[in-house]
Design an enzyme around this catalytic site. Sequence first.
Site, PDB file in Angstrom:
ATOM      1  CG  ASP A 176      -0.247   0.231   2.522  1.00  0.00           C
ATOM      2  OD1 ASP A 176       0.688  -0.538   2.828  1.00  0.00           O
ATOM      3  OD2 ASP A 176      -0.605   1.187   3.242  1.00  0.00           O
ATOM      4  CD  GLU A 229       3.864   1.340   7.148  1.00  0.00           C
ATOM      5  OE1 GLU A 229       4.451   1.830   8.126  1.00  0.00           O
ATOM      6  OE2 GLU A 229       3.671   1.970   6.079  1.00  0.00           O
TER       7      GLU A 229
END
Length: 451
Positions: free
Chosen positions: A92, A156
């Site tokens: 991500d 994250e």
Amino acid sequence: MSSNPVAETVASLMPRAKEELTELVAFASVADFAQFPKSESEAAARWITDALTAEGFVDVALLDTPDGTQSVYGYLPGPEGAKTVLLYAHYDVQPPLDEAGWTTPPFELTERDGRWYGRGSADCKGGFIMHLLALRALKANGGVPVNVKMIVEGSEEQGTGGLERYAEQHPDLLEADTVVIGDAGNFRVGLPTVTTILRGMTMIRVQIDTLEGNLHSGQFGGAAPDALAALIRVLDSLRAADGSTTVDGLDAAATWDGLEYSEEQFRADARVLDGVQLTGGGSVADRLWARPAVTVLGIDCPPVVGATPSVQSAARALISLRVPPGVDAAEATKLLQAHVEAHTPWGARVTTEQVGQGQAFRADTSSPAYQAMADAMAVAYPGETMQYAGQGGSIPLCNTLAGLYPRAEILLIGLSEPEAQIHAVNESVSPEELERLSVAEALFLRNYAAS
């Protein structure tokens, strides 16, 4: 880089690495599905799943984590009785921010001036490619001498704790002798660095309400309590006149005793405008790695264009607080919320909501894994000695892993050196750093297996 078979193999694999990173960067995998389609993150996760399967990983799986995102897991068996190493990265990415500020499109990997530009190129899709390069180099030169577990996180950057909660619910899944987190960076390009501390973080959303609705500023301004003005006062209370963070009850005087960071170098790395002062007191390293730091991430209020002459009835802000090792993030959250409530003026109604949290981390640098990495980096970076540094950012999973596996050794390396400008426009990765760190990781795995 001194000639050796592993280095030669990695060098030969760099064109393929660029092609793969180009494909991975093309996914707009921002794990905020109010801003970006969930399908982009799901597609990135499937790409990583396919990549692990192609590399011979078994038990490859998409893990549905409690925050509604997916992490990718795979296991590559090594020789019988070998040690187990967990390799971590995340797919991500941060939003591209102002796309007009990018010289080239954020989700198209573009080579310019010796660097590869694109969102996630360094943080942290490049970290996953680094892991693949290291493993491929070992396969071509005698085989991978350890068992490898790979985990690639899907949220994250959001701090929503999906993988941490999943790991706690499945404690055997990520158990390893050593963990290599590929989400940090060298102190500068060409200086091999292991990150030994990470600040923790908390984020809160603040809402201030004062009126049932907006009022004409000419008719009511001067007596009607302005919610935006109240919010501004609250936010100003979080910093002293020199810019130091001042959250009531939170220690802000600790010092850093490791690698120092000159003010001149920091100004260059941070691209501080001429004549603008740095904020805070103490050394730069104190401020970045040993002390708390508050940042106002966003404010909901009328934009300048289209604003009307009104007293605002409501205003919101998102506040981030970074906290150093030794400070409990949950306690810091309570202190931050209490500070906001205590400093809200005029009896205005204030509510706070925690929207993200992660604990700080401090590594044990006396472990055998650190010597194995130091020896590997000395080969990958001839003439340089591995340095220890802090990092102001947060990787919440580190403390979760340290708690679950107290005997595991945890090392943080990666591609996010200052020139990478992660989280900003025009994020980029140095292909030379990708090559050297891939060599270092491969040699580390070999050294560690023999230790």
